[in-house]
Motif scaffolding. Structure first.
Motif, short mmCIF file in Angstrom:
data_model
loop_
_atom_site.label_atom_id
_atom_site.label_comp_id
_atom_site.label_asym_id
_atom_site.label_seq_id
_atom_site.Cartn_x
_atom_site.Cartn_y
_atom_site.Cartn_z
N HIS A 69 0.82 -1.23 0.00
CA HIS A 69 0.00 0.00 0.00
C HIS A 69 0.84 1.27 0.00
N ALA A 70 1.98 1.21 -0.69
CA ALA A 70 2.82 2.42 -0.81
C ALA A 70 2.07 3.44 -1.66
N ASP A 71 2.35 4.73 -1.38
CA ASP A 71 1.77 5.76 -2.25
C ASP A 71 2.87 6.57 -2.94
N ILE A 72 4.14 6.22 -2.62
CA ILE A 72 5.25 6.94 -3.23
C ILE A 72 6.46 6.01 -3.31
N VAL A 73 7.19 6.04 -4.41
CA VAL A 73 8.40 5.21 -4.51
C VAL A 73 9.63 6.11 -4.52
N LEU A 74 10.73 5.56 -3.99
CA LEU A 74 12.01 6.26 -3.95
C LEU A 74 13.01 5.45 -4.75
N VAL A 75 13.83 6.14 -5.51
CA VAL A 75 14.85 5.43 -6.29
C VAL A 75 16.07 6.34 -6.38
N MET A 147 7.66 9.37 5.69
CA MET A 147 6.79 8.69 6.67
C MET A 147 6.31 9.68 7.72
N GLY A 148 7.22 10.60 8.10
CA GLY A 148 6.87 11.65 9.06
C GLY A 148 5.73 12.52 8.54
N GLN A 149 5.59 12.59 7.23
CA GLN A 149 4.51 13.40 6.63
C GLN A 149 3.26 12.56 6.37
N GLY A 150 3.28 11.32 6.89
CA GLY A 150 2.10 10.46 6.73
C GLY A 150 2.06 9.70 5.41
N ARG A 151 3.17 9.71 4.67
CA ARG A 151 3.20 8.97 3.40
C ARG A 151 3.66 7.53 3.64
N THR A 152 3.45 6.67 2.64
CA THR A 152 3.92 5.28 2.72
C THR A 152 4.90 5.04 1.57
N PRO A 153 6.20 5.22 1.86
CA PRO A 153 7.18 5.09 0.77
C PRO A 153 7.63 3.65 0.55
N TYR A 154 8.05 3.36 -0.66
CA TYR A 154 8.66 2.06 -1.00
C TYR A 154 9.98 2.36 -1.70
N ILE A 155 11.07 1.74 -1.21
CA ILE A 155 12.38 1.96 -1.82
C ILE A 155 12.61 0.92 -2.92
#
Ligand SMILES: Cc1ncc(COP(=O)(O)O)c(C=O)c1O
Length: 334
Positions: A69-75, A147-155
């Motif tokens: 349930h990520a809403d943002i990805v990091l690369v 995550m501190g901003q309430g987002r769900t990141p995926y690396i």
């Protein structure tokens, strides 16, 4: 062992690649070199973001991101990174936001090189020319901040998960090969960070080793390349529970002769390969990954190391977008 495929297909996957990618006969080189049975698998011909090997991995990475349930990805990667470009493109399709950490100077030239990433809607952050470890730390810090901003990141980037894409590619190529009058015997790949290579070698093992696999190193010395591939190969075994035998049993050939000055540093032969593919087949390859691999392929075919009568195929892993920022590296074409 083809039943083992089920354990890979059970992993969540986000559909990005319309398979199979074309298996193309290199008829110009067949004529020039006076031998039939030369092929290229066109993993650069995919529908998204100018294609390339990373899309096969991204099917698994985005599958995992969506499952979590990520809403943002990091690369993370350099300004011309194919991984970054394709992640930005694929994330936009999947409805995910994307932050890219570029370990590069924030300069006008680098902003231009990463233009496509922003065109695909990603946010780009330039953290200076730091090494792999510092870059990974920056990515973790960015994930914590989100995550501190309430987002769900995926690396994005788990090497073992990403490698699964090339297990499927080995099966795909094997099926295509079976339809040719003489099945492929040799397959060439760039030797680099390892997921593509380890996945393909693992898939080849599952199939009972139909292919001799040739890795042309474009980044590391042989010991480091072997170690990287071994770690990922063993990781795949653990993750899937499939016992396909050790890497030592694989028909694997390392070719170090085209590494030259290292990653991204062209050699006369790699430039000659770019020119030869452009003028013989009308196919674009770029300096960093495909040119050295193609140079190795042409070399070993022409000098008879790959015997007549044994069909050989190079996998074009893409990266063609970077050719547009490589013009100054050419010495023989203005
Ligand atoms: C075009 C291209 N080919 C090959 C590779 C090497 O793949 P791997 O990192 O799986 O070794 C890369 C890696 O970025 C790439 O962008």
């Amino acid at each position: 062992m083809t039943s083992g495929l089920q354990s890979i297909l059970r992993e969540p996957r986000y559909d990005l690649v319309k398979a199979p990618t074309p298996l193309q006969r290199l008829s110009g080189f067949e004529r020039k070199l006076g031998r039939p049975g030369l092929y290229m698998k066109r993993d650069d011909l995919m529908e998204i973001g100018l294609g390339g090997n990373k899309l096969r991995s991204l099917e698994f990475w985005l599958g995992a991101a969506l499952r979590e349930h990520a809403d943002i990805v990091l690369v993370a990667g350099g300004a011309t990174s194919n991984l970054c470009r394709l992640t930005a493109a694929a994330a936009s399709m999947a409805g995910l936001d994307c932050v890219i950490i570029h370990n590069a100077e924030d300069s006008p030239a680098n902003r231009e090189r990463s233009f496509l990433n922003r065109l695909f809607g990603a946010e780009t952050r330039f953290i200076g020319p730091v090494g792999e470890e510092e870059r990974a730390a920056a990515m973790k810090a960015a994930a914590a901040e989100l995550m501190g901003q309430g987002r769900t990141p995926y690396i994005v980037g788990d090497a073992v998960l990403g490698a699964l894409g090339y297990i499927l590619a080995a099966f795909e190529l094997h099926e295509q090969s079976q339809r040719e009058s003489a099945p492929l015997r040799h397959v060439f790949l760039a030797g680099s960070m390892g997921p593509t290579e380890a996945g393909f070698i693992f898939g080849n093992a599952m199939l009972g080793h139909p292919f001799q696999v040739h890795l042309v190193s474009v980044e590391y010395g042989q010991a480091e390349l072997e170690e990287r591939i071994r770690r990922i190969y063993e990781g795949i075994g653990k993750r899937t529970g499939l016992a396909v035998g050790g890497l030592g049993e694989a028909p694997l050939h390392y070719h170090m002769a085209h590494l030259g000055g290292g990653w991204g540093v062209p050699t006369l032969e790699s430039e000659a390969a770019i020119v030869a593919f452009a003028r013989t087949e009308g196919i674009l390859i770029e300096h960093v990954y495909t040119a050295k691999t193609c140079a190795g392929f042409l070399d070993l075919v022409a000098n008879g190391t790959i015997p007549q009568g044994e069909p050989a195929c190079i996998i074009h892993t893409g990266g063609t977008a970077s050719l547009f920022s490589q013009r100054e590296q050419f010495r023989t074409v203005s």
